[in-house]
Design a protein around this motif. Structure first.
Motif, PDB file in Angstrom:
ATOM      1  N   VAL A 127      -5.806   9.812 -20.693  1.00 15.52           N
ATOM      2  CA  VAL A 127      -6.098   9.115 -21.947  1.00 15.52           C
ATOM      3  C   VAL A 127      -4.923   8.242 -22.391  1.00 15.52           C
ATOM      4  N   ASN A 128      -3.695   8.712 -22.184  1.00 12.18           N
ATOM      5  CA  ASN A 128      -2.527   7.949 -22.634  1.00 12.18           C
ATOM      6  C   ASN A 128      -2.344   6.679 -21.805  1.00 12.18           C
ATOM      7  N   PRO A 129      -1.915   5.567 -22.423  1.00 17.31           N
ATOM      8  CA  PRO A 129      -1.682   4.331 -21.674  1.00 17.31           C
ATOM      9  C   PRO A 129      -0.663   4.530 -20.548  1.00 17.31           C
ATOM     10  N   GLY A 130      -0.968   4.018 -19.384  1.00 17.20           N
ATOM     11  CA  GLY A 130      -0.076   4.132 -18.236  1.00 17.20           C
ATOM     12  C   GLY A 130      -0.133   5.470 -17.532  1.00 17.20           C
ATOM     13  N   ALA A 131      -1.054   6.360 -17.923  1.00 15.70           N
ATOM     14  CA  ALA A 131      -1.113   7.690 -17.315  1.00 15.70           C
ATOM     15  C   ALA A 131      -1.505   7.616 -15.842  1.00 15.70           C
ATOM     16  N   LEU A 132      -2.437   6.735 -15.520  1.00 20.13           N
ATOM     17  CA  LEU A 132      -2.873   6.630 -14.133  1.00 20.13           C
ATOM     18  C   LEU A 132      -1.745   6.091 -13.254  1.00 20.13           C
ATOM     19  N   LEU A 133      -1.000   5.107 -13.752  1.00 17.96           N
ATOM     20  CA  LEU A 133       0.143   4.577 -13.005  1.00 17.96           C
ATOM     21  C   LEU A 133       1.187   5.664 -12.773  1.00 17.96           C
ATOM     22  N   LEU A 134       1.400   6.510 -13.791  1.00 18.52           N
ATOM     23  CA  LEU A 134       2.361   7.600 -13.652  1.00 18.52           C
ATOM     24  C   LEU A 134       1.917   8.595 -12.584  1.00 18.52           C
ATOM     25  N   LEU A 135       0.621   8.871 -12.519  1.00 17.20           N
ATOM     26  CA  LEU A 135       0.113   9.788 -11.493  1.00 17.20           C
ATOM     27  C   LEU A 135       0.323   9.226 -10.099  1.00 17.20           C
ATOM     28  N   THR A 136       0.107   7.930  -9.928  1.00 16.47           N
ATOM     29  CA  THR A 136       0.292   7.331  -8.602  1.00 16.47           C
ATOM     30  C   THR A 136       1.760   7.329  -8.193  1.00 16.47           C
ATOM     31  N   GLN A 137       2.658   7.225  -9.184  1.00 19.47           N
ATOM     32  CA  GLN A 137       4.084   7.243  -8.857  1.00 19.47           C
ATOM     33  C   GLN A 137       4.547   8.616  -8.405  1.00 19.47           C
ATOM     34  N   ARG A 138       3.806   9.662  -8.788  1.00 15.43           N
ATOM     35  CA  ARG A 138       4.158  11.018  -8.358  1.00 15.43           C
ATOM     36  C   ARG A 138       3.722  11.321  -6.927  1.00 15.43           C
ATOM     37  N   THR A 139       2.925  10.433  -6.337  1.00 20.93           N
ATOM     38  CA  THR A 139       2.427  10.667  -4.984  1.00 20.93           C
ATOM     39  C   THR A 139       3.571  10.612  -3.981  1.00 20.93           C
ATOM     40  N   ASP A 140       3.525  11.486  -3.013  1.00 18.64           N
ATOM     41  CA  ASP A 140       4.573  11.546  -1.987  1.00 18.64           C
ATOM     42  C   ASP A 140       4.570  10.252  -1.174  1.00 18.64           C
ATOM     43  N   PRO A 141       5.662   9.478  -1.192  1.00 13.65           N
ATOM     44  CA  PRO A 141       5.685   8.204  -0.436  1.00 13.65           C
ATOM     45  C   PRO A 141       5.485   8.413   1.064  1.00 13.65           C
ATOM     46  N   SER A 142       6.011   9.524   1.607  1.00 13.01           N
ATOM     47  CA  SER A 142       5.856   9.763   3.040  1.00 13.01           C
ATOM     48  C   SER A 142       4.393   9.967   3.419  1.00 13.01           C
ATOM     49  N   ALA A 143       3.622  10.599   2.508  1.00 13.67           N
ATOM     50  CA  ALA A 143       2.198  10.781   2.786  1.00 13.67           C
ATOM     51  C   ALA A 143       1.473   9.440   2.806  1.00 13.67           C
ATOM     52  N   LEU A 144       1.798   8.566   1.843  1.00 18.45           N
ATOM     53  CA  LEU A 144       1.182   7.233   1.831  1.00 18.45           C
ATOM     54  C   LEU A 144       1.579   6.431   3.065  1.00 18.45           C
ATOM     55  N   LEU A 145       2.864   6.544   3.473  1.00 22.44           N
ATOM     56  CA  LEU A 145       3.319   5.832   4.657  1.00 22.44           C
ATOM     57  C   LEU A 145       2.606   6.335   5.905  1.00 22.44           C
ATOM     58  N   GLY A 146       2.432   7.665   5.992  1.00 21.38           N
ATOM     59  CA  GLY A 146       1.719   8.229   7.139  1.00 21.38           C
ATOM     60  C   GLY A 146       0.266   7.788   7.182  1.00 21.38           C
ATOM     61  N   ALA A 148      -0.941   4.994   5.870  1.00 19.62           N
ATOM     62  CA  ALA A 148      -0.967   3.573   6.220  1.00 19.62           C
ATOM     63  C   ALA A 148      -0.708   3.372   7.714  1.00 19.62           C
ATOM     64  N   GLN A 149       0.201   4.165   8.277  1.00 24.24           N
ATOM     65  CA  GLN A 149       0.490   4.055   9.704  1.00 24.24           C
ATOM     66  C   GLN A 149      -0.719   4.465  10.540  1.00 24.24           C
ATOM     67  N   ALA A 150      -1.391   5.548  10.139  1.00 20.72           N
ATOM     68  CA  ALA A 150      -2.584   5.988  10.867  1.00 20.72           C
ATOM     69  C   ALA A 150      -3.691   4.942  10.790  1.00 20.72           C
ATOM     70  N   LEU A 151      -3.852   4.339   9.611  1.00 15.22           N
ATOM     71  CA  LEU A 151      -4.861   3.291   9.455  1.00 15.22           C
ATOM     72  C   LEU A 151      -4.530   2.081  10.314  1.00 15.22           C
ATOM     73  N   GLY A 152      -3.261   1.711  10.361  1.00 15.01           N
ATOM     74  CA  GLY A 152      -2.859   0.578  11.187  1.00 15.01           C
ATOM     75  C   GLY A 152      -3.080   0.842  12.668  1.00 15.01           C
ATOM     76  N   GLN A 153      -2.759   2.058  13.126  1.00 17.28           N
ATOM     77  CA  GLN A 153      -2.982   2.397  14.531  1.00 17.28           C
ATOM     78  C   GLN A 153      -4.467   2.400  14.860  1.00 17.28           C
ATOM     79  N   PHE A 154      -5.272   2.929  13.954  1.00 17.23           N
ATOM     80  CA  PHE A 154      -6.722   2.945  14.159  1.00 17.23           C
ATOM     81  C   PHE A 154      -7.264   1.519  14.268  1.00 17.23           C
ATOM     82  N   THR A 155      -6.821   0.646  13.357  1.00 11.35           N
ATOM     83  CA  THR A 155      -7.290  -0.738  13.363  1.00 11.35           C
ATOM     84  C   THR A 155      -6.853  -1.464  14.628  1.00 11.35           C
ATOM     85  N   ALA A 156      -5.585  -1.278  15.018  1.00 13.58           N
ATOM     86  CA  ALA A 156      -5.079  -1.959  16.207  1.00 13.58           C
ATOM     87  C   ALA A 156      -5.803  -1.484  17.466  1.00 13.58           C
ATOM     88  N   ARG A 157      -6.036  -0.174  17.555  1.00 13.05           N
ATOM     89  CA  ARG A 157      -6.704   0.362  18.754  1.00 13.05           C
ATOM     90  C   ARG A 157      -8.114  -0.194  18.885  1.00 13.05           C
TER      91      ARG A 157
END
Length: 346
Positions: A127-146, A148-157
């Protein structure tokens, strides 16, 4: 017929095994090109007969390969592009709403059983302004990188598979007539005159399976357009075109139906979203479980349930090509059973 193992036969077998091992990563491309060439060969033969004599065999094969590539890939590319556009628009809308705070939807608070609990969680986190952005910032960057890497490998293959399938398809169109004669001669030498009926059965089965994919895509697109119109969903024709384009591949159409329902629910139309979801899934189930096996069985002597299992099981093993290869393999197995077991007993 002499089947004695000689050094020459062993050397030939070793060369074949080595060759298969080298190209095993391209088996999917090879199967896709074979299926497409077999299914479309009558069209290619008619096209080739109408070409001017000054156009060579290679040029004719290249022209027809380009036409088949557009015919096969254009609907899938359109569906993916449209889904990405819808997702981009939805994300922009969520970002704009998040800047002011995303209020609890009334329908969610009034939903039975889990509604109050979900509304309370929404109230505390979004409900609070910017709450969704704050939730996305808490996401583990390594998980997002992994991810994205899996998606890129799938697309390239798969881009590599599609590219080689197109090259192989042009080769099959150009050399198809001679390859057919050589294959028939080799099978006749190895198996005898019994080989030809199985080649004919496999050819009919491949064409019937491909026809079933096209009919299912057309059926799902038209039926879902009607269903979404009944549900009063916005842009019913666009979403029907997306779903029909993806529905040729088992289970992909459900993703489009789910995306449509989520978008409607977030925009505050829970009744329309639920009705669209139910009607869309009903159409897809009918297409996959009834229309596809019925059309495919026209070129196969297989019971309904075996065609269905061949489509689903083949997709699980070989992906998109398996939707065609699965029923073909079961058709050949059924024919062997008929001729080697059932007929002798009779």
């Amino acid at each position: 017929m002499n089947h004695k193992l000689t050094p020459g036969r062993l050397l030939a077998a070793a060369i074949v095994v080595l060759s298969v091992w080298i190209v095993h990563d391209f088996i999917e491309a090879l199967l896709a090109a074979c299926v497409t060439a077999i299914a479309s060969w009558p069209l290619y033969a008619a096209f080739r007969d109408r070409l001017p004599s000054r156009i060579g065999k290679s040029a004719g094969a290249a022209i027809f390969t380009g036409a088949m590539t557009v015919f096969v890939l254009a609907p899938l590319l359109f569906a993916c592009w449209a889904l990405l556009s819808e997702a981009h628009a939805l994300l922009l809308g969520l970002a704009a709403a998040d800047s002011q705070g995303i209020g609890v939807p009334e329908w969610l608070a009034n939903a039975p059983v889990m509604g109050p609990w979900l509304a309370a969680r929404w109230q505390s986190q979004l409900v609070n302004p910017g709450a969704l952005l704050l939730l996305t910032q808490r996401t583990d960057p390594s998980a997002l990188l992994g991810w994205a890497q899996a998606l890129g490998q799938f697309t390239a293959r798969h881009a590599l598979i599609v590219g080689f399938a197109i090259l192989l398809l042009a080769f099959f169109y150009r050399e198809g007539a001679s390859l057919k004669l050589e294959l028939n001669r080799g099978l006749r030498d190895a198996v005898g005159d019994r080989a030809q009926p199985y080649v004919d059965i496999a050819t009919r089965a491949v064409r019937a399976s491909v026809n079933s994919m096209l009919v299912v895509a057309l059926f799902d697109g038209l039926a879902i357009a009607l269903a979404y119109t009944i549900a009063d969903a916005p842009r019913a024709l666009l979403w029907a075109a997306i779903t029909g384009s993806l529905a040729a591949v088992p289970f992909l159409g459900y993703g489009a139906v789910a995306a449509m329902a989520v978008q409607l629910a977030l925009k505050g139309g829970p009744t329309t979203a639920l009705l669209s979801l139910l009607l869309g899934c009903a159409v897809l189930i009918t297409g996959d479980k009834l229309v596809r096996p019925m059309v495919a069985s026209g070129g196969m002597r297989l019971p309904f349930v075996w065609v269905l299992m061949g489509c689903i099981g083949g997709f699980g093993v070989l992906g998109l090509t398996g939707v065609v290869i699965g029923p073909v393999a079961l058709t050949l197995a059924w024919e062997l059973w008929e001729q080697r077991v059932r007929e002798p007993r009779r």
